[in-house]
Design an enzyme around this catalytic site. Structure first.
Site, PDB file in Angstrom:
ATOM      1  N   GLN A 126      -8.362 -14.692  31.020  1.00  0.00           N
ATOM      2  CA  GLN A 126      -9.190 -13.598  31.549  1.00  0.00           C
ATOM      3  C   GLN A 126      -7.979 -12.796  32.211  1.00  0.00           C
ATOM      4  O   GLN A 126      -7.179 -12.913  33.001  1.00  0.00           O
ATOM      5  CB  GLN A 126     -10.249 -14.131  32.861  1.00  0.00           C
ATOM      6  CG  GLN A 126     -10.823 -12.883  33.411  1.00  0.00           C
ATOM      7  CD  GLN A 126     -11.613 -13.510  34.604  1.00  0.00           C
ATOM      8  OE1 GLN A 126     -11.844 -14.763  34.885  1.00  0.00           O
ATOM      9  NE2 GLN A 126     -12.142 -12.410  35.725  1.00  0.00           N
ATOM     10  N   CYS A 150     -15.185 -12.691  34.903  1.00  0.00           N
ATOM     11  CA  CYS A 150     -15.459 -14.179  34.525  1.00  0.00           C
ATOM     12  C   CYS A 150     -16.662 -14.691  34.062  1.00  0.00           C
ATOM     13  O   CYS A 150     -16.943 -15.674  33.329  1.00  0.00           O
ATOM     14  CB  CYS A 150     -15.304 -15.022  35.971  1.00  0.00           C
ATOM     15  SG  CYS A 150     -16.269 -14.597  37.100  1.00  0.00           S
ATOM     16  N   HIS A 176     -16.747 -17.308  41.457  1.00  0.00           N
ATOM     17  CA  HIS A 176     -16.135 -17.128  40.084  1.00  0.00           C
ATOM     18  C   HIS A 176     -16.944 -18.064  39.041  1.00  0.00           C
ATOM     19  O   HIS A 176     -17.471 -19.111  39.330  1.00  0.00           O
ATOM     20  CB  HIS A 176     -14.661 -17.836  40.387  1.00  0.00           C
ATOM     21  CG  HIS A 176     -14.005 -17.960  38.999  1.00  0.00           C
ATOM     22  ND1 HIS A 176     -13.633 -16.766  38.331  1.00  0.00           N
ATOM     23  CD2 HIS A 176     -13.397 -18.963  38.264  1.00  0.00           C
ATOM     24  CE1 HIS A 176     -13.134 -17.073  37.225  1.00  0.00           C
ATOM     25  NE2 HIS A 176     -12.732 -18.529  37.156  1.00  0.00           N
ATOM     26  N   ASP A 181     -11.723 -22.375  32.042  1.00  0.00           N
ATOM     27  CA  ASP A 181     -11.547 -21.229  33.205  1.00  0.00           C
ATOM     28  C   ASP A 181     -10.421 -20.214  32.882  1.00  0.00           C
ATOM     29  O   ASP A 181      -9.200 -20.634  32.497  1.00  0.00           O
ATOM     30  CB  ASP A 181     -11.064 -21.829  34.292  1.00  0.00           C
ATOM     31  CG  ASP A 181     -11.066 -21.047  35.542  1.00  0.00           C
ATOM     32  OD1 ASP A 181     -10.936 -19.668  35.574  1.00  0.00           O
ATOM     33  OD2 ASP A 181     -10.858 -21.435  36.868  1.00  0.00           O
TER      34      ASP A 181
END
Length: 246
Positions: free
Chosen positions: A88, A94, A171, A186
């Protein structure tokens, strides 16, 4: 953290709302039958309200104050080498990155709309590294189309729409199966995080175990949300979408 990840101009964050997210991913090329559904609790009886099979789970949580200290580099697990993973680089993106991870790790089971963003992006990036996949989201490539769809989705929902420069303390991450292992994806991290053996039959309870451990470590985390991705639907749903840790 990988030094090649350079943050870009932030977007407006997405709301953790299945109606909003489903409209968004369908516009990007996901089949109508593939939808996100609220997970209303961490107990097995609440999982009965989630259509099966569950293919991925998206988790929205408040970022702990000590997150920068805790976030350590993750060595790639040998079995995750061909899992779909992308870094990211865009602030507040996100939610989009979590959707890419949820669908990207099920792409061989999905027929995306021909010519759609998902169809083009996953075909183009199939054998790329996480850095290269992030490159493909740059403004001179797929980003304008994706950014416009994201911007449209970000102003929908039930909460007040924040500004791109607002400090957002929430997030999204995604959980998905790969090679019989549950991984946490993630885009801020260096690699997917393995959480042990799992299957479609146990993915919800296995994700619940990870979430409980997170809440025990951060007891100030009172509310969060979970959405499960499934190619099915249910008629009956409980009235509340708030998840309260047990």
């Amino acid at each position: 953290m990988a030094t090649t990840r350079v943050p870009k101009t932030p977007w407006i964050p997405l709301e953790s709302n299945p109606d909003v997210i489903n409209q968004y991913v369908h516009k990007l090329g996901a089949p109508d039958s593939w939808q996100f559904h609220d997970v209303f609790g961490l107990d097995d009886e609440m999982f009965e309200f989630v259509p099966k099979p569950v293919k991925a789970v998206v988790f929205l949580f408040p970022i702990p104050d000590d997150d920068d200290e805790e976030e350590e580099e993750v060595a790639p697990a040998p079995d995750s080498a061909d899992a779909f993973f992308v870094y990211q680089r865009i602030g507040n993106a996100c939610g989009t990155i979590a959707c890419l991870h949820a669908f990207g790790n099920n792409r061989d089971q999905i027929t995306f709309t021909p010519g759609s963003f998902f169809a083009r992006y996953f075909a183009t990036t199939r054998h790329m590294t996480p850095d290269q996949r992030a490159d493909e989201l740059e403004e001179d490539r797929a980003l304008p189309e994706l950014r416009e769809a994201h911007a449209e989705a970000a102003v929908q929902g039930q909460t007040e729409v924040p500004q791109p420069d607002d400090r957002i303390n929430l997030h999204f991450v995604a959980f998905a199966l790969h090679g019989g292992i549950l991984y946490e994806f993630d885009g801020r991290r260096d690699a997917p995080v393995p959480h042990g053996p799992s299957s479609e039959a146990t993915i919800l309870s296995d994700v619940a175990r990870v979430v409980r451990a997170f809440v025990e470590k951060h007891p100030e985390t009172i509310q969060f949300s979970l959405m499960a991705l499934s190619p099915g639907s249910l008629d009956a749903q409980p009235p509340s979408s708030t998840v309260v840790p047990n």
